[in-house]
Design a protein around this motif. Structure first.
Motif, short mmCIF file in Angstrom:
data_model
loop_
_atom_site.label_atom_id
_atom_site.label_comp_id
_atom_site.label_asym_id
_atom_site.label_seq_id
_atom_site.Cartn_x
_atom_site.Cartn_y
_atom_site.Cartn_z
N ARG A 163 0.83 -1.19 -0.27
CA ARG A 163 -0.02 -0.02 -0.08
C ARG A 163 0.92 1.08 0.04
O ARG A 163 0.50 2.30 -0.57
CB ARG A 163 -0.86 -0.02 1.34
CG ARG A 163 -1.81 -1.03 1.36
CD ARG A 163 -2.58 -1.09 2.74
NE ARG A 163 -1.61 -1.05 3.72
CZ ARG A 163 -2.11 -0.86 5.21
NH1 ARG A 163 -3.38 -0.49 5.54
NH2 ARG A 163 -1.08 -0.92 6.13
N LYS A 170 0.05 -10.05 12.39
CA LYS A 170 0.14 -8.56 11.97
C LYS A 170 -1.36 -8.21 12.69
O LYS A 170 -2.49 -8.35 12.05
CB LYS A 170 0.23 -8.57 10.73
CG LYS A 170 0.36 -6.87 10.31
CD LYS A 170 1.35 -6.72 9.18
CE LYS A 170 1.74 -5.17 9.25
NZ LYS A 170 2.79 -5.00 8.50
N GLU A 174 -5.01 -11.46 15.24
CA GLU A 174 -5.65 -12.86 15.25
C GLU A 174 -4.74 -13.90 15.81
O GLU A 174 -3.45 -13.85 15.51
CB GLU A 174 -5.99 -13.31 13.85
CG GLU A 174 -6.65 -14.77 13.53
CD GLU A 174 -6.81 -15.02 12.29
OE1 GLU A 174 -6.34 -14.39 11.38
OE2 GLU A 174 -7.40 -15.96 12.08
N GLY A 229 -2.83 -12.63 8.95
CA GLY A 229 -4.05 -12.41 10.00
C GLY A 229 -4.32 -10.97 10.09
O GLY A 229 -5.18 -10.96 10.82
N LYS A 230 -3.80 -10.36 9.49
CA LYS A 230 -4.21 -8.69 9.93
C LYS A 230 -5.75 -8.78 9.17
O LYS A 230 -6.48 -7.88 9.83
CB LYS A 230 -3.24 -7.52 8.96
CG LYS A 230 -3.65 -6.35 9.41
CD LYS A 230 -2.50 -5.53 8.43
CE LYS A 230 -2.80 -3.89 9.00
NZ LYS A 230 -2.07 -3.00 8.24
N THR A 271 -8.18 -10.65 9.27
CA THR A 271 -9.14 -11.20 10.16
C THR A 271 -9.07 -10.29 11.64
O THR A 271 -10.17 -9.88 11.92
CB THR A 271 -8.40 -12.70 10.75
OG1 THR A 271 -8.44 -13.61 9.66
CG2 THR A 271 -9.55 -13.41 11.65
N ALA A 272 -7.98 -9.86 11.90
CA ALA A 272 -7.92 -8.66 13.13
C ALA A 272 -8.68 -7.57 12.97
O ALA A 272 -8.88 -7.05 13.73
CB ALA A 272 -6.49 -8.52 13.49
N SER A 273 -8.71 -7.20 11.42
CA SER A 273 -9.49 -6.11 11.01
C SER A 273 -10.90 -6.07 10.97
O SER A 273 -11.69 -5.38 10.70
CB SER A 273 -8.79 -5.63 9.81
OG SER A 273 -7.39 -5.26 9.89
N CYS A 274 -11.40 -7.67 10.92
CA CYS A 274 -12.56 -7.72 10.37
C CYS A 274 -13.67 -7.61 11.34
O CYS A 274 -13.55 -8.34 12.44
CB CYS A 274 -12.64 -9.33 9.88
SG CYS A 274 -14.38 -9.82 9.35
N ALA A 287 -15.26 -11.18 12.26
CA ALA A 287 -14.49 -11.91 12.99
C ALA A 287 -14.23 -11.37 14.43
O ALA A 287 -14.30 -12.49 15.33
CB ALA A 287 -12.86 -12.12 12.06
N ARG A 288 -14.44 -10.15 14.62
CA ARG A 288 -13.99 -9.82 16.14
C ARG A 288 -15.19 -10.17 16.90
O ARG A 288 -15.14 -10.49 18.22
CB ARG A 288 -14.21 -8.15 16.02
CG ARG A 288 -14.14 -7.53 17.34
CD ARG A 288 -12.66 -6.93 17.76
NE ARG A 288 -11.75 -6.65 16.52
CZ ARG A 288 -11.37 -5.31 16.39
NH1 ARG A 288 -11.74 -4.60 17.33
NH2 ARG A 288 -10.50 -4.92 15.46
N ARG A 342 -6.60 -2.82 4.74
CA ARG A 342 -5.50 -2.91 5.74
C ARG A 342 -4.48 -3.98 5.20
O ARG A 342 -3.09 -4.04 5.57
CB ARG A 342 -5.86 -3.19 6.94
CG ARG A 342 -6.66 -2.24 7.76
CD ARG A 342 -7.10 -2.38 9.10
NE ARG A 342 -7.76 -1.07 9.73
CZ ARG A 342 -8.44 -1.12 10.70
NH1 ARG A 342 -8.63 -2.31 11.58
NH2 ARG A 342 -8.76 0.08 11.09
#
Lengths: 725, 456, 595
Positions: B270, B333, B351, C169-170, C172-175, C178-179, C219
């Motif tokens: 990005r 991450k 995660e 996994g960023k 999923t961690a942003s979703c 999923a949260r 992201r």
């Protein structure tokens, strides 16, 4: 400075009766604003052997320097003491100035009354002034004992030897030759090329390995100053920096050559994964290198699925380290496979992909986009490869999917690390250069001297130093060539003037020095009369003096930091014993190394950290030079306590000399304890050049501690000692 | 090497652009070969990035302690002429025979008069008004200042943007009175210096930190206790603005739980920095170790994508971090960071890649291991030098394989982090290597001219 | 329903009868041998209140000419007042059918009790008569969409950058999903794709949990286009018959499929109030066409919510007029198909693209402006990929921002906050225009903790998988909105408005005051600020209504403009209690009455 006035220095000044000149600097208000410079100058004038004393606003400014020069002329000075800032920044300047006026630069002495006095006692005019006087007195006392020194110059034989004919070796040899020096390239195999000979193609350029080798070989063969020795084994290497004598075994008899410097580029081998992942049980289970030579010879045809396994035998499986290049290699070869066998599935089972920088990361991305699948395994649950009724099977736990998967490839490729090779180890033993825990050759300093050995005249590059790709090896090869050429370019090898010297009659041949020296400078040799004595190879000696400090018979001393010079300072540090009673002010002598602790004390000054003026610092090059005798002497002559300070363990400027410091200090503590001297009177502190605050704190604490104890009763020392007799 | 020894043995000189550890190494090597070296450093001090680091991995050597002697040796070397606060403006000629024009920016202080006593600095009416970039903006400075304690040369510098007098605003100019050497000189003008005897040029201009504020999900600039690794480096540094005390910015408490997020702005398509910065996994580990050495009860959590410890002794270093310093490495991450408005603590959302499910980790301090990017203005320098940059703005090598140190223009060499992000060791290797290539090129060029002469 | 193709045929009727009255009535007709036309097929429900609008819409979609709803008389519902619900549903459906151009006459509601056998027979016969006089439903012969052709899974994986995944996994961690739902992990879905486990991916219900809000894409450091992958995978999933759970029994989706019938002639202009400057043909490529989207339909379907999305088209055109733009509008504009596309119904979407492309280019306009972020995205990004479609597409905020000078906005100084809809924001990067406009309006804009690219979604996308998780997302977002201290939450997307309002109805996991906030559509907010919401304001500006203008060009339009007035009046009775579109139109004061 030029030869002639150095000569002049010897002839005219430097000899005869002592004529010391003292120059006290105001440094604007930096010194003058916090202590009485004039008084210090007057005081200095009254000191023994001082024939002239003056004060200047800025001694380092051109007018100040001129004043010093003219004073040297006018008063025929043969010793110069400047009381101003710190030798660490200004000694070179003043030394040069002295040389110009015909005083050998080693006859110059510094009294640090700014960084270690006026800046750290800004609120105590009187005591700061008195301390300045003490510092000047100490400097004068030491100056009286200084001797002119010459940096010895040895001739260097203008040729180099490069051991190992791989990319690094060839590059290095080429470069040396191109700078106009003869170079011997020694290769144990029958042809040049090293590891490259087994490779298929090379990233980041994606060029065929053969092309690269032949290109290099051609350059090497056309270089007239470059002699290639194939099938050559090194039988022996003798001599030292500047004058190595090498015996080459090239089949028919020994070929003796003479070189000034040596570059080691013995390379590395691929680790043999015996017993891992069914290696050796089936020809379809190969290493990356075997894969590459296979591709080169077109040994593989229509591959459908290939599984690569990373970190085979490395990163804790057998060997501890990461081999840096295997991931990039796997990526490269995976792409090559995709190119050669369109539609082939390539799975790379890894434990984190180590593709750093721009190009490798790019290739990694290219490989993913080309469909190469990278899958993380858990080092605790490594994949398993087996051959079941003629079929290859790889079972593997996909750590991030938390799932067991199974593949039936028609080729399994093991990415194995690079390891030190036999030839390399033999060379290392012959050159007496160290190897690290990973068996690779050990450089002088991991960060700042990656291509030098601690021993002068020996350099290293390429994979014998540790896994590296070709680009990196080539950079190293150039750097090593550079260092190998430098002394030859200057035609001489300078050695430190500050080196150890042995009084052979006093020497008892115990060999302690040879053991203690970080550079292997002292050697035990039988003298003509058969007596076994230590002899210092001055080309190797760096002058840390850890040998002298440990010599049981005081046979060794270091030039410019002799015992008597140290003693003179110790004796003059405190004229009076400290006064007992309520206003008792402890008198402390600190012995520091030049590189860390003395610099730390300076930094305390630069940062204006204030601490009580109870301390007098005596500087050595290394804390390893601090002889326990100095400590006792300090306690005998009016000191109430002693501080010993050096670089942190591991930071030593002389590799590991400060380990000796630690050992001696521990011994000292025991003795002190036996003598019933309070332990607070003796302190060891590791203080780095950036720990100005720590230095100030240490002094504060110490002064407080000793205040509680009161003055030190010397008689006790003597008494106890005599009682033992 | 005994300094002051070497004499000038070659007719051609070598220019080194950039006075970081790489440039210093190159200069010292060349000086020892007997070359006259002209070093041009755009900042007021040499030393570069390494000079402001606290420790260096994997030895945890004190960075300035091992560098300072080299800085001083370089500055005092009779064969090395160090021109600080200057920039290369024009390069003509060819390998073996360049003509270079450099512009010396005014310090507004006479270099030969200043003793570095610092009186003017204390006197400045704006003392402490501006963030000092050598302290990653945490420490503050006045209009006249010294970049950092161990700066070489120890000569103050007046910043045009900050100084009232130079901004033509009212100022009593106490600095003038404070300086007893009368070194202050507000009339100084930029001076052009032309060097017409340059045989080769070594470019070692280093790189710059990436500003992570555009990566909004991690809240840099928005949350008080999110800082960059470089800022942390100054905090933990004994000679830094806080004297080595790491403290939170809202309550001055020292943190008990710290988080590190790797690859911030790196390996990231990005931001146009798809490359790996090579050193971040290592320095994050170092940073966490240092924290543990300062505060034995501190916990550190490092969030990474691939844990890259590929250098000599690096993997072992990570193992020590894990086993001896209790650092927890988490392969993930984080998606975003949120802040507790009251405590100003931070929640790192990530995660759990193995067990699955999203977790949030509360930390009191968050360090972003930010990427390295080509320094600002690299394009202009490249244009001036007539060399190519790669797609990211790093200097391109003519042949990545066998001539990794030669730029795309013969006679101009590129070394160190201006070519690719790399650690001190690699920079030193390249510095030495480039010095060697420079000598080689000059020797070869000499040969040619001799040959020509023979023919004629 | 089997197909029988013929120009004119016997009307076919579906009748929904309640068990206690109407169905019994039908039985009685039988017992007493009362004869009636055989065109009716009866579906029994326990109560007429069971009637789901979706049933009716589905019946029409599958080709019914008429739908009859019969229940107990108003007073004597077996379930107290179930039949009142039936009544309201039917009224909503009247509007829907009128808009769709099927006409309300095809839907019949009758109260028939158990002893009115003959009334039942009579009703059927009359209804058959009425329908026989009308044309056969344009939807007749419509069946299930043909199964799409298989798309290569590996192709999809490559096309959507999945191969670039670094498994960090960023995503999923942003979703936002999923949260709240630990079983959902974009990363794991990607990893399965990387293992080529196509079937596993496609049959996984979780494939339908994705909100396609693109938080993960924005992201992702490696440029994996997860949402596009999901869209593609859903199409595959549909092919093998694995479908997501559509909200509201899929009524909205069926409406869209209905609009995909070329035979259909809608009456969308009826949704516009009078007094707007509009036209149906462009004078040149520089003319704007205003694309209204499904706002009117949703107003009808969700009239029970305090939403006023039905006003958006009117407000939008009024604003455009105010800045000197006289937009082209279409009476027979089709749904853009956004929701079908994201449900993987490529064919259904394809039909709409074809029809719209034809209708739109026929007007000769070169620019499209829309107030709906979903239409915006779809027309701008997806249409060009499904055939020739060369229009410049703008969101109304962009068009207005350009002409700010011509707008005189005077909103009260109160604090407002702004939702960044995923389509407008992350999909197309329009963040500043709405903000600029709000700031210009004089209202104070308070940003939420997560705004712009980090804004969380309204919890549901394209009418699929609404549930616990959606509610949680909505509640969290509303909390953020309330905690800004703003009095109103402005949303540029009518879907957001609908979903947030929906979240506020019924049970809440948190104290109401933590989440309750008035939700206003951006366009309507601006229209109000520009003083364009009271009819008077308009007629001043424009003497003759758009209706007449339209009448000149288009027959059905004339009819509707007449009707719309009536519709307005009538609805005002119905809407009073629940604030449906027309009652509250314009009078911001009557909002008080709503609460």
């Amino acid at each position: 400075m030029s030869e002639e006035n150095k000569g002049k220095g010897k002839s005219k000044k430097n000899a005869g009766d002592l004529r010391i000149g003292v120059f006290v600097c105001h440094c604007g208000a930096n010194i003058g604003g916090f202590l009485d410079v004039n008084a210090v100058a007057e005081y200095a004038a009254g000191l023994p052997n001082v024939v002239h004393a003056e004060h200047n606003l800025y001694s380092c400014a051109e007018d100040g320097l001129a004043a010093i020069r003219s004073a040297i002329e006018e008063y025929d000075l043969n010793r110069v003491v400047v009381a101003s800032c710190t030798p660490r920044t200004h000694e070179p300047l003043f030394r040069e100035n002295c040389e110009e006026a015909g005083v050998n630069k080693y006859l110059f002495e510094f009294a640090n009354i700014r960084d270690q006095c006026s800046w750290v006692h800004m609120k105590d005019w009187d005591r700061a002034t008195r301390k300045a006087e003490d510092l000047v007195r100490m400097a004068v006392a030491r100056a009286a004992l200084l001797e002119p020194q010459e940096e010895i110059e040895l001739d260097i034989y203008p040729a180099a030897m490069v051991i190992g004919g791989g990319v690094s070796g060839m590059t290095s040899a080429l470069s040396i030759a191109r700078q106009g020096f003869d170079v011997h390239l020694v290769e144990k195999e029958g042809e040049l090329g090293g590891m490259l000979r087994y490779l298929y193609n090379i990233f980041p350029e994606n060029r065929r390995a053969e092309e690269v080798i032949s290109e290099l070989r051609e350059r090497v063969e056309n270089e007239d100053r470059l002699t290639v020795h194939l099938n050559a084994r090194i039988d022996s290497i003798d001599g030292y920096y500047g004058n190595f004598e090498v015996a080459l075994d090239e089949g028919e008899g020994l070929n003796r050559i003479k070189v000034g410097t040596v570059v080691v580029a013995t390379g590395a081998d691929e680790f043999e994964p015996e017993g891992l992942y069914a290696y050796g049980t089936d020809p379809r289970i190969v290493t990356q290198r075997q894969l590459e030579s296979g591709l080169k010879e077109g040994r593989f045809s229509d591959l459908k699925e290939v599984v690569m396994i990373q970190c085979v035998g490395s990163r804790g499986q057998v060997l501890s380290y990461c081999s840096r290049v295997c991931c990039a290699t796997a990526v490269k070869n995976a792409l090559a496979l995709k190119e050669l066998f369109p539609g082939v599935r390539v799975e790379v089972l890894h434990n984190d992909i180590q593709v750093y920088g721009q190009r490798y990361e790019e290739n990694y991305r290219r490989a993913r986009e080309a469909g190469v699948r990278f899958k993380k395994y858990d080092p605790e649950r490594r994949p398993e490869a087996s051959v079941e009724d003629g079929e290859l099977k790889v079972r593997f736990h996909h750590q991030l999917m938390d799932r067991d998967l199974e593949y039936h490839p028609d080729l399994v490729v093991l990415s194995t690390p690079l390891v030190m090779n036999e030839g390399g180890m033999e060379v290392a033993r012959m050159l007496r250069v160290p190897m690290g825990g990973d068996k690779f050759m050990f450089e002088a300093h991991v960060k700042l001297r990656p291509v030098d050995f601690a021993t002068d005249g020996l350099y290293l590059c390429g994979t014998c130093h540790g896994p590296a790709d070709i680009t990196e090896s080539v950079s190293q090869a150039n750097a090593a060539a550079s260092h190998a050429v430098n002394p030859m370019a200057r035609h001489i090898v300078e050695t430190e003037a500050i080196t150890a010297s042995v009084n052979e009659d006093a020497c008892i041949g115990c060999g302690f020095c040879a053991w203690a020296c970080p550079y292997g400078a002292p050697k035990l040799e039988a003298r003509e009369d058969g007596k076994l004595v230590s002899r210092i190879n001055e080309a190797l000696c760096k002058g840390c003096g850890t040998c002298a400090a440990g010599c049981p018979s005081y046979a060794i001393t270091t030039r410019h930091f002799r015992n008597d010079q140290a003693m003179a300072m110790i004796h003059t540090a405190f004229p009076e014993p400290s006064k007992p009673g309520p206003d008792f002010e402890p008198q402390i002598i600190a012995f520091t190394c030049n590189w860390c602790s003395y610099a730390g004390a300076d930094l305390a000054g630069v940062s204006r950290f204030q601490y009580p003026p109870n301390i007098r610092i005596i500087r050595f090059m290394c804390s390893g030079r601090i002889d326990p005798m100095f400590v006792f002497e300090a306690l005998r002559s009016n000191a109430d306590a002693v501080l010993v300070s050096g670089c942190h363990i591991g930071d030593c400027h002389y590799i590991d000399a400060n380990y000796r410091t630690r050992e001696r200090f521990e011994a000292l503590e025991e003795v002190i304890a036996e003598l019933d001297v309070e332990p607070e009177r003796l302190r060891l502190a590791w203080i780095s050049a950036s720990e100005g605050q720590k230095f100030a704190e240490t002094i504060k604490e110490m002064v407080e501690d000793v205040k509680k104890l009161g003055p030190f009763d010397k008689s006790r020392l003597v008494y106890k000692a005599s009682e033992r007799v | 090497m005994a300094e002051g020894k070497a004499k000038v043995l070659h007719e051609k000189e070598v220019m080194v652009v950039g006075g970081g550890v790489c440039g210093i190494q190159a200069a010292l090597d060349l000086a020892d070969k007997g070359f006259q070296v002209r070093m041009v450093e755009r900042e007021p001090t040499i030393g570069g990035r390494m000079a402001i680091l606290d420790k260096v991995f994997p030895t945890n050597d004190c960075s300035i302690c091992i560098l300072a002697p080299k800085m001083i040796m370089c500055y005092n070397h009779p064969n090395i002429d160090v021109m600080t606060y200057a920039e290369v403006k024009k390069v003509t000629g060819k390998a073996g025979d360049f003509k270079v024009t450099a512009l010396k920016k005014p310090r507004y202080i006479e270099e030969d008069l200043c003793t570095g006593c610092g009186d003017c600095i204390e006197a400045c009416v704006l003392a402490g008004e501006f963030p000092n970039k050598w302290d990653a903006g945490i420490g503050r400075r006045g209009a006249v200042y010294m970049p950092f304690l161990q700066a070489v040369p120890r000569i103050a510098v007046v910043d045009e943007e900050s100084c009232l007098t130079l901004r033509k605003e009212k100022c009593k100019m106490p600095c003038l009175r404070a300086c007893q050497r009368k070194a202050m000189n507000f009339k100084q003008k930029p001076a052009e210096v032309t060097l017409d005897n340059i045989g080769a040029i070594i470019v070692a201009t280093g790189l710059e930190d990436y500003d992570p504020s555009e990566i909004t999900e991690y809240g840099y600039g928005r949350y008080t206790n999110v800082i960059t690794a470089m800022e942390y480096e100054r905090l933990i540094n004994a000679s830094g603005p806080t004297g080595g005390h790491v403290h939170r910015f809202n309550d001055d408490q020292r943190p008990r739980r710290m988080g590190f997020i790797q690859c911030v702005g790196a390996r990231d398509l990005r931001m146009g920095n798809p490359y790996c910065c090579s050193v971040c996994c290592m320095y994050a580990t170092k940073d966490a170790m240092l924290a543990r050495e300062h505060y034995p009860d501190i916990e550190s959590y490092i969030f990474y994508t691939d844990l890259r410890a590929f250098g000599k002794g690096f993997d072992e270093y990570i193992r020590r971090g894990r086993e001896e310093y209790g650092i927890t490495y988490i392969r993930a991450k984080p998606g975003e960071v949120t802040e507790d408005p009251d405590t100003k603590n931070l929640f790192i959302w990530y995660e759990d890649l193995e067990e699955g499910g999203i977790k949030s980790m509360e930390v009191e301090f968050l360090v972003l291991s930010t990427a390295f990017v080509p320094f600002h203005g690299v394009e202009n320098l490249a244009k001036t030098l007539g060399v190519e940059l790669d797609e990211y703005g790093f200097f391109r090598a003519e042949d990545d394989l066998l001539n990794p140190l030669d730029s795309t223009r013969p006679g101009i060499l590129v070394a160190g982090a201006c070519q690719a992000p790399m650690d001190v060791t690699d920079s030193v290797e390249q510095g030495g290597g480039a010095a060697n290539r420079a000598a080689e090129i000059i020797a070869q060029a000499g040969k040619k001219t001799v040959k020509k002469a023979r023919k004629a | 329903m089997a197909e029988r193709k013929s120009a004119k045929r016997e009307p076919r009727i579906v009748a929904f009868c309640c068990n206690w009255c109407a169905y019994a009535g039908a039985d009685l007709a039988g017992v007493s041998r009362v004869q009636y036309a055989p065109n009716v097929e009866i579906i029994r429900t326990m109560c007429s209140g069971r009637l789901d609008p979706a049933f009716v819409v589905r019946a029409f979609r599958l080709g019914a000419d008429g739908v009859m709803v019969a229940g107990c008389h108003e007073a004597d519902c077996h379930y107290i007042s179930g039949n009142q619900y039936a009544k309201r549903r039917v009224e909503e459906l009247y509007d829907v059918l009128d808009l769709a151009g099927l006409g309300r006459d095809r839907l019949l509601l009758r109260w028939i009790n158990a002893n009115e056998g003959s009334l039942f027979a009579q009703t059927v016969d009359d209804f058959v008569d009425r329908l026989s006089k009308m044309s056969t439903s344009p939807l007749a012969g419509n069946g299930q969409a043909q199964p799409p052709s298989k798309r290569d899974f590996e192709e999809l994986v490559e096309a959507t950058g999945v191969l670039n995944c670094l498994e960090c996994g960023k995503c999923t961690a942003s979703c936002p999903v999923a949260r709240r739902d630990p079983t959902f992990s974009p990363r794991r879905i990607i990893e399965r794709a990387l293992e080529d486990l196509a079937d596993e991916v496609e049959t996984d219900r979780l494939l339908w949990s994705c909100l396609t809000c693109e938080m993960c894409e924005q992201r992702c450091p490696s440029g994996v286009q997860f949402c596009d992958f999901v869209r593609g995978a859903r199409a595959e999933a549909r092919r093998i018959g694995s479908l997501g759970r559509a909200s509201h029994t899929g009524v909205a989706l069926d409406l869209m499929r209905i609009q995909g019938e070329k035979g259909l002639k809608q009456n969308r202009l009826r949704a516009y109030p009078e007094g707007l400057k509009m036209k149906t043909k462009a004078t040149g490529k520089n003319d704007y066409l205003y694309f209204a989207g499904c706002a009117p339909y949703y107003q009808a379907l969700y009239s029970e919510l305090p939403v006023r999305v039905g006003e958006i088209p009117g407000d939008a055109v009024a604003l455009l007029n105010a800045v000197g733009v006289r937009p082209v509008v279409l009476d027979n504009e089709r749904c853009c198909g956004h929701d079908l596309l994201w449900n993987g119904d490529i064919e259904g979407f394809g039909n709409l693209v074809k029809l719209n492309a034809r209708e739109l280019s026929a007007t000769g306009a070169g620019k499209i402006v829309t107030a709906c972020p979903e239409c915006y995205r779809t027309l701008k990004l997806d249409y060009p990929e499904h055939g020739k479609f060369d229009f410049e597409v703008y969101h109304i905020s962009e068009v207005l921002e350009e002409r700010l000078g011509k707008l005189d906005l005077k909103a009260d100084k109160s604090k407002v906050t702004l939702q960044d809809p995923c389509r407008l924001g992350r999909h197309l990067g329009v963040y500043d225009a709405p903000r600029k406009l709000i700031e210009e309006s004089g209202a104070e804009l308070a940003e939420m903790a997560r705004s712009r690219g980090d804004a969380i979604c309204c919890g549901v996308s394209s009418w699929v998988s609404c549930g616990r998780c959606s509610k949680a997302v909505q509640v969290e977002r509303l909390k953020e909105a309330v905690s800004t201290g703003a009095g109103r939450l402005i949303s540029p997307c009518l879907k957001c408005s609908i979903h947030f309002n929906c979240a506020l109805t019924g049970e809440l996991p948190v104290p109401r005051k933590e989440v309750e906030i008035e939700i206003v559509d951006l366009t309507s907010f601006l229209a109000e600020a520009a003083g364009l919401k009271d009819g008077a304001g308009r007629t001043e500006k424009e003497a003759s209504g758009a209706g007449k203008k339209a009448a000149a060009t288009k027959k059905p339009a004339a009819k509707t403009s007449a009707k719309s007035g009536a519709a307005g009046k009538k609805a005002s009775g119905a809407g009073g209690k629940k604030g449906s579109k027309t009652t509250v139109k314009g009078k911001s004061s009557s909002k008080g009455g709503e609460r």
